[in-house]
Design a protein around this motif. Structure first.
Motif, PDB file in Angstrom:
ATOM      1  N   ASN A  66       9.103 -20.908 -21.546  1.00 57.43           N
ATOM      2  CA  ASN A  66      10.534 -21.092 -21.315  1.00 57.43           C
ATOM      3  C   ASN A  66      11.200 -19.727 -21.182  1.00 57.43           C
ATOM      4  OD1 ASN A  66      13.134 -21.942 -21.124  1.00 57.43           O
ATOM      5  ND2 ASN A  66      13.284 -22.790 -23.192  1.00 57.43           N
ATOM      6  N   ALA A  67      11.690 -19.415 -19.976  1.00 56.67           N
ATOM      7  CA  ALA A  67      12.252 -18.092 -19.706  1.00 56.67           C
ATOM      8  C   ALA A  67      13.685 -17.944 -20.201  1.00 56.67           C
ATOM      9  CB  ALA A  67      12.202 -17.803 -18.205  1.00 56.67           C
ATOM     10  N   ALA A  68      14.351 -19.040 -20.577  1.00 59.19           N
ATOM     11  CA  ALA A  68      15.735 -18.989 -21.042  1.00 59.19           C
ATOM     12  C   ALA A  68      15.775 -19.065 -22.565  1.00 59.19           C
ATOM     13  CB  ALA A  68      16.535 -20.135 -20.436  1.00 59.19           C
ATOM     14  N   VAL A  69      16.471 -18.104 -23.188  1.00 61.82           N
ATOM     15  CA  VAL A  69      16.577 -18.077 -24.644  1.00 61.82           C
ATOM     16  C   VAL A  69      18.018 -17.759 -25.043  1.00 61.82           C
ATOM     17  CG1 VAL A  69      14.190 -17.392 -25.022  1.00 61.82           C
ATOM     18  CG2 VAL A  69      15.943 -15.630 -24.742  1.00 61.82           C
ATOM     19  N   GLU A  70      18.365 -18.096 -26.271  1.00 60.39           N
ATOM     20  CA  GLU A  70      19.686 -17.788 -26.818  1.00 60.39           C
ATOM     21  C   GLU A  70      19.516 -17.114 -28.163  1.00 60.39           C
ATOM     22  OE1 GLU A  70      22.515 -20.998 -26.763  1.00 60.39           O
ATOM     23  OE2 GLU A  70      21.588 -21.923 -24.994  1.00 60.39           O
ATOM     24  N   ARG A  71      20.312 -16.055 -28.396  1.00 57.64           N
ATOM     25  CA  ARG A  71      20.250 -15.337 -29.658  1.00 57.64           C
ATOM     26  C   ARG A  71      21.659 -15.052 -30.166  1.00 57.64           C
ATOM     27  NH1 ARG A  71      15.447 -16.469 -30.981  1.00 57.64           N
ATOM     28  NH2 ARG A  71      15.281 -14.759 -32.492  1.00 57.64           N
ATOM     29  N   ASP A  72      21.807 -15.010 -31.491  1.00 62.70           N
ATOM     30  CA  ASP A  72      23.063 -14.622 -32.121  1.00 62.70           C
ATOM     31  C   ASP A  72      22.861 -13.268 -32.787  1.00 62.70           C
ATOM     32  OD1 ASP A  72      24.761 -16.920 -31.603  1.00 62.70           O
ATOM     33  OD2 ASP A  72      23.392 -18.030 -32.904  1.00 62.70           O
ATOM     34  N   ILE A  73      23.749 -12.328 -32.461  1.00 62.55           N
ATOM     35  CA  ILE A  73      23.602 -10.943 -32.914  1.00 62.55           C
ATOM     36  C   ILE A  73      24.905 -10.446 -33.535  1.00 62.55           C
ATOM     37  CG2 ILE A  73      23.015  -8.588 -32.177  1.00 62.55           C
ATOM     38  CD1 ILE A  73      21.741  -9.951 -29.683  1.00 62.55           C
ATOM     39  N   LYS A  74      24.774  -9.601 -34.542  1.00 62.10           N
ATOM     40  CA  LYS A  74      25.944  -8.993 -35.166  1.00 62.10           C
ATOM     41  C   LYS A  74      26.349  -7.746 -34.373  1.00 62.10           C
ATOM     42  CE  LYS A  74      25.437  -6.612 -38.896  1.00 62.10           C
ATOM     43  NZ  LYS A  74      25.129  -6.277 -40.294  1.00 62.10           N
ATOM     44  N   VAL A  75      27.578  -7.761 -33.845  1.00 60.69           N
ATOM     45  CA  VAL A  75      28.124  -6.604 -33.134  1.00 60.69           C
ATOM     46  C   VAL A  75      29.485  -6.303 -33.757  1.00 60.69           C
ATOM     47  CG1 VAL A  75      28.893  -5.682 -30.921  1.00 60.69           C
ATOM     48  CG2 VAL A  75      26.924  -7.204 -30.993  1.00 60.69           C
ATOM     49  N   GLU A  76      29.534  -5.295 -34.595  1.00 65.43           N
ATOM     50  CA  GLU A  76      30.782  -4.998 -35.304  1.00 65.43           C
ATOM     51  C   GLU A  76      31.826  -4.378 -34.388  1.00 65.43           C
ATOM     52  OE1 GLU A  76      30.294  -2.988 -38.977  1.00 65.43           O
ATOM     53  OE2 GLU A  76      28.504  -4.103 -39.526  1.00 65.43           O
ATOM     54  N   SER A  77      31.375  -3.732 -33.340  1.00 70.13           N
ATOM     55  CA  SER A  77      32.266  -3.106 -32.372  1.00 70.13           C
ATOM     56  C   SER A  77      31.526  -3.072 -31.042  1.00 70.13           C
ATOM     57  CB  SER A  77      32.599  -1.687 -32.839  1.00 70.13           C
ATOM     58  OG  SER A  77      33.427  -1.021 -31.907  1.00 70.13           O
ATOM     59  N   PRO A  78      32.228  -3.176 -29.921  1.00 72.04           N
ATOM     60  CA  PRO A  78      31.534  -3.100 -28.630  1.00 72.04           C
ATOM     61  C   PRO A  78      30.577  -1.916 -28.595  1.00 72.04           C
ATOM     62  CG  PRO A  78      33.795  -3.712 -28.257  1.00 72.04           C
ATOM     63  CD  PRO A  78      33.677  -3.419 -29.735  1.00 72.04           C
ATOM     64  N   GLU A  79      29.351  -2.200 -28.181  1.00 71.52           N
ATOM     65  CA  GLU A  79      28.281  -1.208 -28.297  1.00 71.52           C
ATOM     66  C   GLU A  79      27.258  -1.386 -27.179  1.00 71.52           C
ATOM     67  OE1 GLU A  79      24.759  -0.108 -31.567  1.00 71.52           O
ATOM     68  OE2 GLU A  79      26.201  -1.715 -31.966  1.00 71.52           O
ATOM     69  N   MET A  80      26.740  -0.276 -26.680  1.00 70.09           N
ATOM     70  CA  MET A  80      25.709  -0.330 -25.659  1.00 70.09           C
ATOM     71  C   MET A  80      24.380  -0.690 -26.317  1.00 70.09           C
ATOM     72  SD  MET A  80      25.638  -0.070 -22.381  1.00 70.09           S
ATOM     73  CE  MET A  80      26.828   1.083 -21.696  1.00 70.09           C
TER      74      MET A  80
END
Length: 245
Positions: free
Chosen positions: A62-76
């Motif tokens: 399955n090539a489609a995945v979903e993840r939840d990530i902590k981003v405290e501030s916009p970041e590269m």
């Protein structure tokens, strides 16, 4: 050289400090790599001068995945594909993550070039900036080729002319980056460009960008980095005259 070291250390130290405060995952990232049957996707960020994985997922059919990530501030961040064959740089997609819903769609054959990233205003602005910035890069590469040919035939007049054009191209590139950052002072892409693209420009331009940031951007990850970087350069410049005496 000193400026580049200060910039790199500043980026690393502030990135590590930003991870100390715990907060819930606030970026929902959907990734779809068409044609990918097996492999591992790594989501990475810069920490202590190195890229470290903040999340990973194995692809098995399955090539489609979903993840939840902590981003405290916009970041590269970086999306790295381990194909199990090569660790080449063409397996790494740079994307400007920010809280909310984002989608990265690409394909196995053109992993970077075919990438379409949506859901981030900073990413949208960064892509807009890169369109023009790439023109300056291409012009410089063309002149490098012409200089090589002129050097081969020992044409000093052509070399001098190309040197002047190259310097002019660099100045236009830096001025464009400065103006773009100032015109987008209300987005985190502004201090990022200042740090990543023109960290070695004259201090007065960095100072102008730093002072133009909105309060919200000034308190962001890259806003704090730029403020610290400008302060560090000023300290170094103040030490220089004293050392000369």
């Amino acid at each position: 050289m000193k400026k580049s070291i200060i910039a790199f250390v500043t980026l690393a130290l502030l990135a590590s400090c930003s991870n100390k405060n715990e907060s819930p995952d606030n970026l929902h990232l959907t990734i779809n790599v068409k044609g990918l049957k097996t492999g591992t996707l790594y989501i990475q960020r810069i920490k202590d001068t190195s890229l470290v994985a903040v999340d990973s997922v194995k692809i098995d059919g399955n090539a489609a995945v979903e993840r939840d990530i902590k981003v405290e501030s916009p970041e590269m961040l970086y999306l790295f594909l381990d194909r199990g064959v090569t660790n080449s740089l063409d397996n790494n997609i740079l994307f400007f993550a920010e809280p909310g819903n984002m989608t990265i769609e690409t394909n196995l054959d053109n992993f970077i070039a075919g990438a379409k990233i949506t859901g981030s205003k900073n990413q949208e602005l960064y892509e807009e900036y890169q369109k023009i910035n790439n023109r300056f890069r291409d012009e410089n590469l063309s002149m490098v080729e012409l200089k090589f040919k002129a050097l081969k035939r020992q044409d000093q007049k052509a070399l001098d002319s190309l040197d002047a054009k190259q310097q002019s191209n660099i100045k236009r590139k830096y001025l464009y980056a400065t103006n773009f950052a100032i015109n987008n002072k209300d987005h985190e892409v502004a201090p990022y460009i200042a740090l990543a693209e023109i960290y070695d420009i004259n201090l007065k331009f960095l100072d102008t960008i730093q002072k133009s940031m909105t309060p919200k951007v000034a308190q962001s990850l890259y806003g704090k980095k730029l403020t610290k970087y400008v302060a560090d350069i000023k300290k170094e410049e103040q030490k220089a005259p004293a050392a000369a005496e």
